[in-house]
Design a protein around this motif. Sequence first.
Motif, PDB file in Angstrom:
ATOM      1  N   GLY B 104       0.824  -1.209   0.000  1.00 23.35           N
ATOM      2  CA  GLY B 104       0.000   0.000   0.000  1.00 23.35           C
ATOM      3  C   GLY B 104       0.856   1.256   0.000  1.00 23.35           C
ATOM      4  N   ILE B 105       1.915   1.257   0.817  1.00 25.76           N
ATOM      5  CA  ILE B 105       2.825   2.412   0.867  1.00 25.76           C
ATOM      6  C   ILE B 105       3.514   2.595  -0.486  1.00 25.76           C
ATOM      7  CG2 ILE B 105       4.998   3.245   1.868  1.00 25.76           C
ATOM      8  CD1 ILE B 105       4.085   2.063   4.534  1.00 25.76           C
ATOM      9  N   ALA B 106       3.940   1.484  -1.107  1.00 27.74           N
ATOM     10  CA  ALA B 106       4.613   1.571  -2.416  1.00 27.74           C
ATOM     11  C   ALA B 106       3.674   2.138  -3.478  1.00 27.74           C
ATOM     12  CB  ALA B 106       5.118   0.187  -2.838  1.00 27.74           C
ATOM     13  N   VAL B 107       2.411   1.707  -3.456  1.00 27.71           N
ATOM     14  CA  VAL B 107       1.436   2.224  -4.431  1.00 27.71           C
ATOM     15  C   VAL B 107       1.238   3.719  -4.242  1.00 27.71           C
ATOM     16  CG1 VAL B 107      -1.024   2.234  -4.986  1.00 27.71           C
ATOM     17  CG2 VAL B 107       0.194   0.074  -4.837  1.00 27.71           C
ATOM     18  N   LEU B 108       1.057   4.133  -2.981  1.00 23.23           N
ATOM     19  CA  LEU B 108       0.825   5.555  -2.708  1.00 23.23           C
ATOM     20  C   LEU B 108       2.070   6.377  -3.038  1.00 23.23           C
ATOM     21  CD1 LEU B 108      -1.170   5.291   0.608  1.00 23.23           C
ATOM     22  CD2 LEU B 108      -2.007   6.172  -1.556  1.00 23.23           C
ATOM     23  N   TRP B 109       3.269   5.817  -2.775  1.00 26.67           N
ATOM     24  CA  TRP B 109       4.499   6.548  -3.081  1.00 26.67           C
ATOM     25  C   TRP B 109       4.623   6.774  -4.583  1.00 26.67           C
ATOM     26  CZ3 TRP B 109       9.263   5.427  -5.523  1.00 26.67           C
ATOM     27  CH2 TRP B 109      10.280   6.343  -5.253  1.00 26.67           C
ATOM     28  N   ASN B 110       4.286   5.744  -5.376  1.00 30.37           N
ATOM     29  CA  ASN B 110       4.339   5.887  -6.828  1.00 30.37           C
ATOM     30  C   ASN B 110       3.317   6.909  -7.329  1.00 30.37           C
ATOM     31  OD1 ASN B 110       6.225   4.085  -8.532  1.00 30.37           O
ATOM     32  ND2 ASN B 110       5.599   2.776  -6.856  1.00 30.37           N
ATOM     33  N   PHE B 111       2.110   6.885  -6.768  1.00 33.49           N
ATOM     34  CA  PHE B 111       1.110   7.885  -7.141  1.00 33.49           C
ATOM     35  C   PHE B 111       1.613   9.288  -6.805  1.00 33.49           C
ATOM     36  CE2 PHE B 111      -2.542   6.392  -9.114  1.00 33.49           C
ATOM     37  CZ  PHE B 111      -2.974   5.188  -8.581  1.00 33.49           C
ATOM     38  N   LYS B 112       2.222   9.410  -5.610  1.00 34.20           N
ATOM     39  CA  LYS B 112       2.754  10.720  -5.171  1.00 34.20           C
ATOM     40  C   LYS B 112       3.808  11.202  -6.162  1.00 34.20           C
ATOM     41  CE  LYS B 112       5.601  11.465  -1.293  1.00 34.20           C
ATOM     42  NZ  LYS B 112       6.496  12.520  -1.606  1.00 34.20           N
ATOM     43  N   LYS B 113       4.703  10.290  -6.579  1.00 34.43           N
ATOM     44  CA  LYS B 113       5.776  10.665  -7.517  1.00 34.43           C
ATOM     45  C   LYS B 113       5.200  11.035  -8.884  1.00 34.43           C
ATOM     46  CE  LYS B 113       9.534  10.512  -5.279  1.00 34.43           C
ATOM     47  NZ  LYS B 113      10.300  11.738  -5.126  1.00 34.43           N
ATOM     48  N   ILE B 114       4.159  10.305  -9.325  1.00 32.04           N
ATOM     49  CA  ILE B 114       3.537  10.628 -10.618  1.00 32.04           C
ATOM     50  C   ILE B 114       2.987  12.042 -10.572  1.00 32.04           C
ATOM     51  CG2 ILE B 114       1.516  10.157 -12.057  1.00 32.04           C
ATOM     52  CD1 ILE B 114       2.019   7.181 -11.599  1.00 32.04           C
ATOM     53  N   PHE B 115       2.283  12.379  -9.493  1.00 30.86           N
ATOM     54  CA  PHE B 115       1.700  13.716  -9.402  1.00 30.86           C
ATOM     55  C   PHE B 115       2.788  14.791  -9.260  1.00 30.86           C
ATOM     56  CE2 PHE B 115      -2.716  13.268  -9.762  1.00 30.86           C
ATOM     57  CZ  PHE B 115      -3.088  12.068  -9.196  1.00 30.86           C
ATOM     58  N   GLU B 116       3.913  14.453  -8.634  1.00 30.55           N
ATOM     59  CA  GLU B 116       4.998  15.437  -8.506  1.00 30.55           C
ATOM     60  C   GLU B 116       5.706  15.672  -9.828  1.00 30.55           C
ATOM     61  OE1 GLU B 116       7.594  13.988  -5.484  1.00 30.55           O
ATOM     62  OE2 GLU B 116       6.221  14.467  -3.849  1.00 30.55           O
ATOM     63  N   GLN B 117       5.895  14.578 -10.624  1.00 34.03           N
ATOM     64  CA  GLN B 117       6.703  14.678 -11.843  1.00 34.03           C
ATOM     65  C   GLN B 117       5.895  15.085 -13.064  1.00 34.03           C
ATOM     66  OE1 GLN B 117       8.389  10.746 -12.059  1.00 34.03           O
ATOM     67  NE2 GLN B 117       9.948  11.168 -10.547  1.00 34.03           N
TER      68      GLN B 117
END
Lengths: 67, 203
Positions: B104-117
């Motif tokens: 769950g943390i990995a999924v949210l981290w990837n979503f966070k990075k997508i929105f940042e980049q």
Amino acid sequence: MPIIVNLDVMMARRKMSLSELASKVDITLSNLSILKTGKAKAIRFSTLEKLCEALNCQPADLLEFTP
Amino acid sequence: MNGQFIFSFLRVAFTVVYYFLVVVAIIFVGVKIMQFFQDGLKSERYRSEVIGFETASKDQPFTYSIDSLVRYQPVKDRYTAEVKADSAAGIYTFIVRVLFIGLGIAVLWNFKKIFEQTKLDDPFTVQVIKRLKVLAILFVASDLLKIADYLLFNRFLQHSVQSPRFKLVTEFGDSIITGLIVWIIVIIFQRGITLKEENALTV
């Protein structure tokens, strides 16, 4: 690529530099450089028209097909 | 609401949920470690919902509401099974729960990075495609973990309780479908990059 752009040949005949041509046809230097070095994937008719007008030539003078 | 507002809202929302889940994970693992050192987790049990097969229980009668519009009955053969935390099944359950939290943390981290980049002016980038591929794999992995957990936990149950035969209550398939949908989005974004490059090289 089978289509060759002979822009440098026509520029040499008309004794025109790249920056001079870019200012005449209102195209950026980088885009003209892409065209001159054969990296362009496509050219708009409007661009071809402006080039022919600036270099006083026909499209066939600029574009050559080699199979 | 325009796209930029929704995009910014989602970026903030995913960031908040990500940090919240990280804090929850740290507290969960920290509490378990403290309990382990205090009494070795002897008093701790992990609860799971299971279905019992080959039981002699019968269907309970329905109970009706006063207006007779609703009726309800207890679900037959549904149990909660609790395993001791310091047993093999308990340690296994703890590891699986940590893995699910990690996914769950990995999924949210990837979503966070997508929105940042991602910039809405130029969304088709190689970095976004890489993150989407990782997301698709994580979604599929979570359902595969559920399937593995179903098979392994049932073995633990049957080792201790031969009758009735208990099976873990679990659902899977939705994360695999989500992963496949994300992969379709990857294919569309790859095509988007190709079109962007062709447009950039169109004079």
